[in-house]
Design an enzyme around this catalytic site. Structure first.
Site, mmCIF file in Angstrom:
data_model
loop_
_atom_site.group_PDB
_atom_site.id
_atom_site.type_symbol
_atom_site.label_atom_id
_atom_site.label_comp_id
_atom_site.label_asym_id
_atom_site.label_seq_id
_atom_site.Cartn_x
_atom_site.Cartn_y
_atom_site.Cartn_z
ATOM 1 C CG ASP A 197 -63.178 -27.377 -46.769
ATOM 2 O OD1 ASP A 197 -62.488 -26.761 -45.950
ATOM 3 O OD2 ASP A 197 -62.708 -28.160 -47.618
ATOM 4 C CE LYS A 219 -57.367 -23.868 -48.048
ATOM 5 N NZ LYS A 219 -57.822 -24.741 -46.953
#
Length: 426
Positions: A197, A219
């Site tokens: 991530d 993200k």
């Protein structure tokens, strides 16, 4: 010269004579190895008394007596530790053990001890033991050097006889690479594939061997992102191809990390999955800023909520009225964009507009900074300071308490981070 053995102590009786500092270090290791520990000492440390009360060891509250090691009433011991502060008692224990052909470790005199306790450490399924002519400080230093390199992947332990399989959801902590858990680092060092991530401690990836596949699953808020369904597919596909996959996230996988969705997808596909807890920014950010999330006489509780949708959004499941009236600390994640709405909702539902608020940006990282205010001013303060995600919002009088205790300042922040990571971040 010494001859090292790996003793399998499960179910075997061990005698420890003495209940002080040395015994307090050695007994938990023996208990973890499954040994039945018998402790003889008139008094013991608080920690050892607690272990005895919980039934983890048998404590005989008296001094050593001849026959305790190998007398007719004594259990059949496999190992003896002489750990009192009286050399004469230690010598008597060791002599009785020697006559009974039992190995005895003398804590007070390594030169006459029949056996030495190695400095040992375990990384995953590898146990390292070091004996440096009975010098415990030197042995511990060497042990730490080896286990640290096993943990961070400098020594490649992936080529063992039994390879790991499936998926590990690893919480990487709030950002500082030194705050990943030991277990998380161990699994990361053995990964064949790492799905990472944006907020994970990405500097750890540089330590991995070149053949480890890195999949970017970042993200970016209101920007590019990898769909959750695509992430799930990668985890399952690589695991089904015999790879050990680490899903490396920021914070904790199961606290606003969608770890539950990934675990469910793996389970449904028949892929083994494990979760390794991580240090959440919900707790790390206040600590790094010097704010006690709870404090006696100020706040008896804390609530962690997400503001990825605003208080007035029909998708919100948060009872903002209850939060406002509770008086407890409220920690808001993903709240920068909706900080003004959150503050207004808290005041509208009864929280004092002068309640202290702190916003911690990039907690535990070199760029960490703190903006403070009240519910009535914090939105303007954050806007003026150009606060951007990732940031954690702390609402409650604990912020005021931290200021009064003089721990909400830059020096405390840097010192906290230096102690956590063992390096200077200035």
């Amino acid at each position: 010269m010494t001859y090292l053995l790996g003793l399998r102590m499960a179910g075997r009786d061990v005698l420890v004579v003495g209940g002080g500092e040395v015994a307090q270090r050695r007994i938990p290791v023996l208990i973890d190895a499954g040994a039945h520990v018998h402790l003889i000492s008139p008094s013991v440390s608080t920690a050892l008394e607690d272990l005895a009360s919980a039934g983890h060891l048998t404590w005989h509250a008296r001094g050593y007596e001849p026959g305790d090691v190998a007398g007719p009433e004594a259990p059949t011991y496999w190992l003896v530790h002489a750990a009192t502060d009286d050399p004469a008692v230690n010598a008597a224990v060791a002599d009785e053990a020697e006559n009974a052909r039992l190995w005895c470790v003398r804590a007070d005199d390594r030169h006459v001890s029949a056996a030495w306790t190695p400095a040992s450490g375990t990384v995953d399924d590898v146990t390292v033991g070091v004996v440096a002519s009975g010098d415990p400080r030197r042995a511990a230093g060497l042990r730490d050097a080896v286990t640290d390199q096993l943990a961070d992947g400098t020594l490649d332990a992936r080529r063992g006889r039994e390879r790991l399989s499936g998926v590990a959801l690893v919480g990487g902590g709030p950002g500082d690479p030194g705050l990943i858990t030991v277990r998380g680092q161990q699994l990361l060092s053995q990964a064949d594939v790492v799905v990472v991530d944006r907020l994970a401690p990405t500097s750890l990836l540089d330590r991995l061997p070149a053949d480890v596949e890195i999949v970017d699953a970042a993200k970016i808020p209101y920007g590019r992102s990898m769909a959750q369904e695509a992430i799930n597919e990668v985890l399952i596909d690589r695991a089904r191809n015999g790879k050990f996959v680490v899903r490396l996230k920021g914070g904790d996988s199961f606290l606003f990390g969608r770890g539950g969705e990934e675990a469910a997808a793996c389970a449904e596909a028949g892929v083994p999955v494990m979760a390794v807890p991580g240090v959440s920014s919900a707790l790390a950010a206040p600590a790094a800023a010097g704010v006690p999330t709870t404090h006696r006489g100020v706040s008896q509780g804390a609530h962690v909520v997400s503001a990825h949708v605003g208080p007035d959004d029909p998708r919100s499941t948060i009872d903002w009225a209850a939060l406002a009236m509770s008086g407890d600390t409220v920690v808001v994640l993903m709240g920068v964009a909706r900080l003004e709405q959150v503050a207004e909702a808290m005041v509208a539902h009864g929280r004092d507009a002068e309640t202290s608020v702190a916003v911690v940006q990039e907690a535990t990282l070199p760029g960490q900074r703190i903006v403070t205010g009240t519910l009535s001013t914090i939105a303007d303060e954050a806007r003026s300071a150009d606060v951007r995600p990732p940031a954690v919002v702390i609402i409650g009088e604990v912020v005021k308490t931290a200021r009064e205790l003089d721990i909400l300042h830059t020096g405390a922040q840097l010192e906290t981070r230096r102690l956590a990571t063992g390096r200077d971040l200035q």
